[in-house]
Design an enzyme around this catalytic site. Structure first.
Site, PDB file in Angstrom:
ATOM      1  N   ARG A   1       0.871  -1.184   0.000  1.00 29.15           N
ATOM      2  CA  ARG A   1       0.000   0.000   0.000  1.00 29.15           C
ATOM      3  C   ARG A   1       0.901   1.226   0.000  1.00 29.15           C
ATOM      4  O   ARG A   1       1.771   1.350   0.866  1.00 29.15           O
ATOM      5  CB  ARG A   1      -0.918   0.041   1.227  1.00 29.15           C
TER       6      ARG A   1
ATOM      7  N   HIS B   1      -7.488   0.738  -6.285  1.00 31.19           N
ATOM      8  CA  HIS B   1      -7.697  -0.004  -5.033  1.00 31.19           C
ATOM      9  C   HIS B   1      -8.357  -1.356  -5.375  1.00 31.19           C
ATOM     10  O   HIS B   1      -9.497  -1.617  -5.020  1.00 31.19           O
ATOM     11  CB  HIS B   1      -8.587   0.822  -4.092  1.00 31.19           C
TER      12      HIS B   1
ATOM     13  N   GLN C   1     -10.113  -3.901  -2.823  1.00 29.57           N
ATOM     14  CA  GLN C   1     -11.388  -3.331  -2.343  1.00 29.57           C
ATOM     15  C   GLN C   1     -12.540  -3.727  -3.280  1.00 29.57           C
ATOM     16  O   GLN C   1     -13.665  -3.975  -2.845  1.00 29.57           O
ATOM     17  CB  GLN C   1     -11.251  -1.806  -2.285  1.00 29.57           C
TER      18      GLN C   1
ATOM     19  N   ASP D   1     -16.932   7.960  -0.944  1.00 29.18           N
ATOM     20  CA  ASP D   1     -15.622   7.814  -0.298  1.00 29.18           C
ATOM     21  C   ASP D   1     -15.279   9.190   0.280  1.00 29.18           C
ATOM     22  O   ASP D   1     -15.966  10.182  -0.012  1.00 29.18           O
ATOM     23  CB  ASP D   1     -14.593   7.360  -1.352  1.00 29.18           C
TER      24      ASP D   1
ATOM     25  N   CYS E   1     -16.192   2.542   1.248  1.00 26.33           N
ATOM     26  CA  CYS E   1     -15.010   1.706   1.527  1.00 26.33           C
ATOM     27  C   CYS E   1     -14.508   1.897   2.953  1.00 26.33           C
ATOM     28  O   CYS E   1     -13.835   1.021   3.483  1.00 26.33           O
ATOM     29  CB  CYS E   1     -13.914   2.020   0.524  1.00 26.33           C
TER      30      CYS E   1
ATOM     31  N   ARG F   1     -13.772  -7.536   3.002  1.00 25.18           N
ATOM     32  CA  ARG F   1     -12.366  -7.308   2.624  1.00 25.18           C
ATOM     33  C   ARG F   1     -11.526  -8.527   2.997  1.00 25.18           C
ATOM     34  O   ARG F   1     -10.641  -8.929   2.253  1.00 25.18           O
ATOM     35  CB  ARG F   1     -11.797  -6.076   3.355  1.00 25.18           C
TER      36      ARG F   1
HETATM   37  N1  NVA Z   1      -9.671   7.300  -1.363  1.00 25.94           N
HETATM   38  C1  NVA Z   1      -9.282   6.916  -0.029  1.00 25.94           C
HETATM   39  C2  NVA Z   1      -9.547   5.462   0.180  1.00 25.94           C
HETATM   40  C3  NVA Z   1      -9.228   4.940   1.549  1.00 25.94           C
HETATM   41  C4  NVA Z   1      -9.510   3.485   1.679  1.00 25.94           C
HETATM   42  C5  NVA Z   1      -7.828   7.259   0.203  1.00 25.94           C
HETATM   43  O1  NVA Z   1      -7.009   7.011  -0.688  1.00 25.94           O
HETATM   44  O2  NVA Z   1      -7.504   7.803   1.265  1.00 25.94           O
HETATM   45  N1   CP Z   2     -11.104   0.622   2.826  1.00 24.63           N
HETATM   46  C1   CP Z   2      -9.808   0.592   3.203  1.00 24.63           C
HETATM   47  O1   CP Z   2      -8.891   0.316   2.401  1.00 24.63           O
HETATM   48  O2   CP Z   2      -9.614   0.845   4.518  1.00 24.63           O
HETATM   49  P1   CP Z   2      -8.202   1.035   5.239  1.00 24.63           P
HETATM   50  O3   CP Z   2      -7.601   2.310   4.714  1.00 24.63           O
HETATM   51  O4   CP Z   2      -8.514   1.085   6.696  1.00 24.63           O
HETATM   52  O5   CP Z   2      -7.324  -0.141   4.873  1.00 24.63           O
END
Ligand code: NVA
Ligand code: CP
Length: 337
Positions: free
Chosen positions: A108, A135, A138, A231, A272, A317
């Site tokens: 990540r 993502h 997800q 989101d 999400c 997830r």
């Molecule tokens: N769009 C958000 C998703 C978090 C799971 C981010 O990148 O922070």
């Molecule tokens: N939805 C998601 O990816 O959550 P986290 O950022 O907590 O992993």
């Protein structure tokens, strides 16, 4: 017989066919059922999994950890301050080192290029746990949640409302287009997805029958939708953009009025997570103080309503990440899909 998944990485959904993505979704449902019945499924006994995180995570980290352990594997968390990556060692060198010790790697982080470099140089499957662009893990959970709710993905319409150009929006658009789910991106024009991505989604849509709509008009976008998805307005790495986004996205908040505008009582809410639906967080408090808003992308009322499915999504997830790891690393018997 080698299955079509063995040894593959999941870097972006566009690399997978409809049948392959459906396999991940259906295998996730199967593993969920096994878990609920207490049937062991230790397909990765003795394997070691590296979990690389440049950005924070609750769900993705927990899901990879629990899934790896349920599969009999050992997960090792390597946070951004724990290892040399980027600061003292290139991604290429790190990939070669980790590939010599681990059987699979989750990453990540910020750049999509880095997850691709890890896959190129490690020689083991790499799973994208979120980048600025995509993502993908997800998506398996999200479309599984949709299928669980409606029994099928055929003829469904998902409207994503909010920041239309973030990782989750990009992934929903392309995945839906591949799967044949109609996807609408409902956002201000300045936050529309890149034209290249819209073209890609339309191309997939021509093959699958998915209708793609990109619109700034909320009523047009949500009318008839089976799911409203949102989101955060400010993604990780963009924390200086609160002022701009709160003003721009206020009309795109999912509230009861918008839910009703779908014209369907059974429309579900997907998110999400994490979500800003109250002031119980540092950012929630900051936004209340600076802009007078107590809710952002979704109201607390909708978040706690009968429409809400975001915590099913969160649980899914784990089942879906388990399916992805087992299918790509478990030497399973998977007839052609
Ligand atoms: N769009 C958000 C998703 C978090 C799971 C981010 O990148 O922070
Ligand atoms: N939805 C998601 O990816 O959550 P986290 O950022 O907590 O992993």
């Amino acid at each position: 017989m080698q299955n079509v998944f063995q040894g593959r990485s999941l870097l972006a959904e566009k690399d997978f066919t409809k049948e392959e993505l459906m396999y991940f979704i259906d295998f996730s449902a199967h593993l969920k059922d096994m878990k609920k019945k207490g049937i062991p499924h230790r397909y990765l006994e003795g394997k070691n999994i590296a979990l690389l995180f440049e950005k924070a995570s609750t769900r993705t980290r927990s899901a990879f950890t629990v899934a790896a352990i349920d599969l009999g594997a050992h997960p090792e968390y390597l946070g951004k301050d724990d290892i040399q990556i980027g600061k003292k060692e290139s991604v290429e060198d790190t990939a070669k080192v980790l590939g010599g010790m681990f059987d699979g790697i989750e990453f990540r982080g910020f750049k999509q290029e880095n997850v691709e470099l890890l896959a190129k140089y490690s020689g083991v499957p790499v799973w994208n746990g979120l980048t600025d662009e995509w993502h993908p893990t997800q998506m398996i959970a999200d479309y599984l949640t949709l299928k669980e709710n409606f029994g099928t993905l055929e003829n469904l319409t998902l409207a994503y409302v909010g920041d239309g150009r973030n990782n989750v929006a990009n992934s929903l658009l392309v995945t839906g287009a591949i799967l044949g789910v109609n996807v609408r991106i409902v956002s201000p024009e300045s936050l529309f997805p890149d034209q290249e991505l819209i073209d890609l989604a339309r191309e997939f849509g021509n093959g699958s029958g998915a209708e793609i709509l990109i619109t700034a008009d909320v009523n047009e976008g949500v009318k008839g939708a089976d799911a409203l998805y949102t989101d955060v307005w400010v993604s990780m790495g963009e924390e200086d953009k609160f002022a701009e986004r709160v003003n721009l996205l206020k009309p795109y908040q999912i509230n009861m009025k918008m839910m009703k505008a779908t014209g369907k009582d059974e429309t579900i809410l997907l998110h999400c997570l994490p979500a800003f639906h109250d002031t119980e967080t540092e950012y929630g408090k900051m936004v209340k103080e600076n802009f007078g808003e107590v809710e952002m992308e979704v109201t607390d009322e909708v978040f706690r309503s009968k429409h809400a499915r975001q915590f099913d999504q969160a649980e899914n997830r784990m089942h879906s990440i388990k399916a992805i790891m087992a299918a790509t690393l478990g030497n399973l018997f998977i007839p052609r899909v």
